[in-house]
Design an enzyme around this catalytic site. Structure first.
Site, PDB file in Angstrom:
ATOM      1  N   HIS A 184     102.875  73.375  37.351  1.00 19.73           N
ATOM      2  CA  HIS A 184     102.277  72.880  37.738  1.00 19.73           C
ATOM      3  C   HIS A 184     102.698  71.894  38.437  1.00 19.73           C
ATOM      4  O   HIS A 184     102.630  70.853  37.920  1.00 19.73           O
ATOM      5  CB  HIS A 184     100.557  72.640  37.574  1.00 19.73           C
ATOM      6  CG  HIS A 184      99.775  71.559  38.730  1.00 19.73           C
ATOM      7  ND1 HIS A 184      99.445  72.588  39.686  1.00 19.73           N
ATOM      8  CD2 HIS A 184      98.905  70.753  38.738  1.00 19.73           C
ATOM      9  CE1 HIS A 184      98.086  71.471  40.435  1.00 19.73           C
ATOM     10  NE2 HIS A 184      98.158  70.379  39.940  1.00 19.73           N
TER      11      HIS A 184
ATOM     12  N   GLY B 252      86.368  62.013  30.638  1.00 21.07           N
ATOM     13  CA  GLY B 252      87.236  61.775  31.689  1.00 21.07           C
ATOM     14  C   GLY B 252      85.502  61.721  33.036  1.00 21.07           C
ATOM     15  O   GLY B 252      85.559  63.104  33.433  1.00 21.07           O
TER      16      GLY B 252
HETATM   17  O1  TXD Z   1      94.815  71.107  38.918  1.00 19.55           O
HETATM   18  C1  TXD Z   1      94.432  70.001  38.273  1.00 19.55           C
HETATM   19  N1  TXD Z   1      95.321  69.914  36.919  1.00 19.55           N
HETATM   20  C2  TXD Z   1      94.893  68.476  38.567  1.00 19.55           C
HETATM   21  C3  TXD Z   1      94.615  67.668  37.815  1.00 19.55           C
HETATM   22  C4  TXD Z   1      93.802  67.838  39.865  1.00 19.55           C
HETATM   23  C5  TXD Z   1      93.509  67.066  40.194  1.00 19.55           C
HETATM   24  C6  TXD Z   1      94.006  65.782  39.183  1.00 19.55           C
HETATM   25  N2  TXD Z   1      94.275  66.189  38.707  1.00 19.55           N
HETATM   26  C7  TXD Z   1      94.817  65.145  37.679  1.00 19.55           C
HETATM   27  O2  TXD Z   1      93.344  65.119  36.878  1.00 19.55           O
HETATM   28  C8  TXD Z   1      94.743  63.559  37.553  1.00 19.55           C
HETATM   29  O3  TXD Z   1      96.694  63.499  37.752  1.00 19.55           O
HETATM   30  C9  TXD Z   1      94.508  63.181  36.490  1.00 19.55           C
HETATM   31  O4  TXD Z   1      95.646  63.056  35.392  1.00 19.55           O
HETATM   32  C10 TXD Z   1      92.959  63.410  36.095  1.00 19.55           C
HETATM   33  C11 TXD Z   1      91.510  63.352  36.793  1.00 19.55           C
HETATM   34  O5  TXD Z   1      91.354  63.103  37.866  1.00 19.55           O
HETATM   35  P1  TXD Z   1      90.782  61.960  38.575  1.00 19.55           P
HETATM   36  O6  TXD Z   1      91.245  62.456  40.046  1.00 19.55           O
HETATM   37  O7  TXD Z   1      89.348  62.951  37.881  1.00 19.55           O
HETATM   38  O8  TXD Z   1      90.768  60.992  38.357  1.00 19.55           O
HETATM   39  P2  TXD Z   1      90.393  59.930  37.706  1.00 19.55           P
HETATM   40  O9  TXD Z   1      88.320  59.441  39.268  1.00 19.55           O
HETATM   41  O10 TXD Z   1      91.218  58.332  38.030  1.00 19.55           O
HETATM   42  O11 TXD Z   1      89.411  59.711  36.563  1.00 19.55           O
HETATM   43  C12 TXD Z   1      90.124  59.675  35.576  1.00 19.55           C
HETATM   44  C13 TXD Z   1      88.840  58.958  34.283  1.00 19.55           C
HETATM   45  C14 TXD Z   1      88.100  57.843  34.579  1.00 19.55           C
HETATM   46  O12 TXD Z   1      87.077  57.054  34.871  1.00 19.55           O
HETATM   47  C15 TXD Z   1      88.384  57.194  33.349  1.00 19.55           C
HETATM   48  O13 TXD Z   1      87.804  55.976  32.587  1.00 19.55           O
HETATM   49  C16 TXD Z   1      88.354  57.667  31.997  1.00 19.55           C
HETATM   50  O14 TXD Z   1      89.212  59.024  32.913  1.00 19.55           O
HETATM   51  N3  TXD Z   1      90.085  57.801  30.815  1.00 19.55           N
HETATM   52  C17 TXD Z   1      89.357  57.588  29.556  1.00 19.55           C
HETATM   53  N4  TXD Z   1      87.687  58.187  29.871  1.00 19.55           N
HETATM   54  C18 TXD Z   1      87.719  58.750  27.623  1.00 19.55           C
HETATM   55  N5  TXD Z   1      88.045  58.320  27.436  1.00 19.55           N
HETATM   56  C19 TXD Z   1      90.290  57.607  27.748  1.00 19.55           C
HETATM   57  N6  TXD Z   1      91.063  56.524  26.878  1.00 19.55           N
HETATM   58  C20 TXD Z   1      90.075  57.283  29.169  1.00 19.55           C
HETATM   59  N7  TXD Z   1      91.337  57.171  29.628  1.00 19.55           N
HETATM   60  C21 TXD Z   1      90.694  57.244  31.160  1.00 19.55           C
END
Ligand code: TXD
Length: 309
Positions: free
Chosen positions: A176, A10
């Site tokens: 969380h 990701g």
């Molecule tokens: O405290 C915490 N744990 C958190 C969690 C704090 C902040 C964000 N939190 C969660 O992390 C948020 O609710 C999301 O579930 C994740 C990722 O957050 P982010 O802001 O980085 O989201 P983005 O910018 O949308 O990035 C997610 C990426 C994006 O580039 C997608 O193309 C990719 O995930 N993605 C994948 N990558 C690989 N394989 C698969 N299957 C896939 N699906 C989506």
């Protein structure tokens, strides 16, 4: 000495922020993985091009192929959807469980001895799913949430009292989510509990703002959720592990009887070192703190039960 290898699945907001901070601190070689073609490669190249200026010889690789994650020491999973305004973390449950399940299968194929750090929300359920998929022992799988929630709480304490953030310490336990448990008694400024430095109205304001810290940013951004503080929080965990610091940080750890909980991932203080989540620290809770903690655990259990239905 060869640098350790950290893969981040990701390459979105949190993943890329985490990668860049690792490189800035010269902590590890980094592999960024995403399903979007070109994007992780582009971000990795951009970061490589910053290294002559920031210094260090970290290698950053972008890829759409898990082969490139082979033999990672740590794998961070941020893949999934993020919250939009009005959505709770739990609304993401069913979409992200599919994504995280698939990612973990690929990750363990290539790095069966790695340490996994889950970030995707709803965090406590995702780390549970990842543990079931991977079969990893509890030392090698954990979730990031408490470090972030505590950092937010520390920032709010420093703002309220007009003191350096470096003097602050905060403990936030539990899941969380809206039921997280900030512990003012164990939150201090230069060693003094904040309950002795503020009135109860101020303390309550900080506790509430900490609980709603994620939503406050989601609302302001209008699209997506926080990523600078989350990215740095993951890095603090990685640093504690790779440098074998034995640092006590609040992480989502699989409890085996501690705090009266069996087989669930919940935010608790734990010792992080080269073995991963090396042990859980049990601190004493008052009756009302324990009641809040139990409520939070019940919520995590509810989420996990939904998954198993
Ligand atoms: O405290 C915490 N744990 C958190 C969690 C704090 C902040 C964000 N939190 C969660 O992390 C948020 O609710 C999301 O579930 C994740 C990722 O957050 P982010 O802001 O980085 O989201 P983005 O910018 O949308 O990035 C997610 C990426 C994006 O580039 C997608 O193309 C990719 O995930 N993605 C994948 N990558 C690989 N394989 C698969 N299957 C896939 N699906 C989506």
């Amino acid at each position: 000495m060869a640098l350790k290898k950290v893969s981040i699945v990701g390459a979105g907001h949190v993943g890329a922020t985490c990668a860049y901070s690792l490189v800035n601190r010269r902590l590890a070689d980094v592999t960024l993985v995403d399903i979007v073609e070109g994007m992780p490669q582009g971000k990795a190249l951009d970061m490589m091009e910053a290294t002559p200026i920031v210094g260090g010889d970290c290698k950053i690789t972008g890829t759409n192929n898990y082969v490139d994650t082979q033999d990672s020491d740590i794998v961070v999973i941020t893949a999934g959807l993020a919250r939009k305004p009005g959505m709770s973390r739990d609304d993401l449950l069913f979409k992200n469980v599919q994504i995280v399940g698939g990612v973990v299968e690929e990750v363990v194929k290539y790095s069966p001895n790695s340490i996994l750090i889950l970030v995707t929300n709803p965090l406590d359920a995702m780390v549970y799913v990842a543990q079931k998929k991977s079969g990893f022992p509890r030392q090698r799988i954990m979730g990031m949430a408490g470090v972030l929630d505590s950092a937010r709480c520390r920032a709010f304490i420093a703002m309220e009292l007009g003191v350096s953030v470096e003097n602050t310490h905060a403990f936030v336990l539990g899941g969380h989510g809206d039921t997280m448990v900030p512990l003012p008694r164990y939150s201090t400024v230069a060693g003094v509990p904040i309950t002795e430095l503020m009135n109860s109205e101020q303390v309550n304001r900080i506790v509430d703002r900490t609980r709603n810290g994620g939503a406050e940013i989601v609302k302001l951004l209008g699209t997506g959720s926080a990523y600078y503080a989350p990215g740095e929080s993951v890095v603090e965990m990685i640093e504690a592990i790779l440098l074998d610091k034995k640092k006590i940080l609040p992480v989502a750890a699989c409890l085996e009887g501690e705090y009266g909980v069996e087989g669930l991932f919940v935010g608790v203080p734990a010792v992080l070192g080269i073995g991963g989540m090396e042990s859980v620290l049990e601190i004493e809770l008052t009756e009302s703190e324990q009641a809040e903690f139990d409520r939070s655990v019940a919520h995590v259990r509810e989420l996990v039960t939904k998954l198993e239905e």
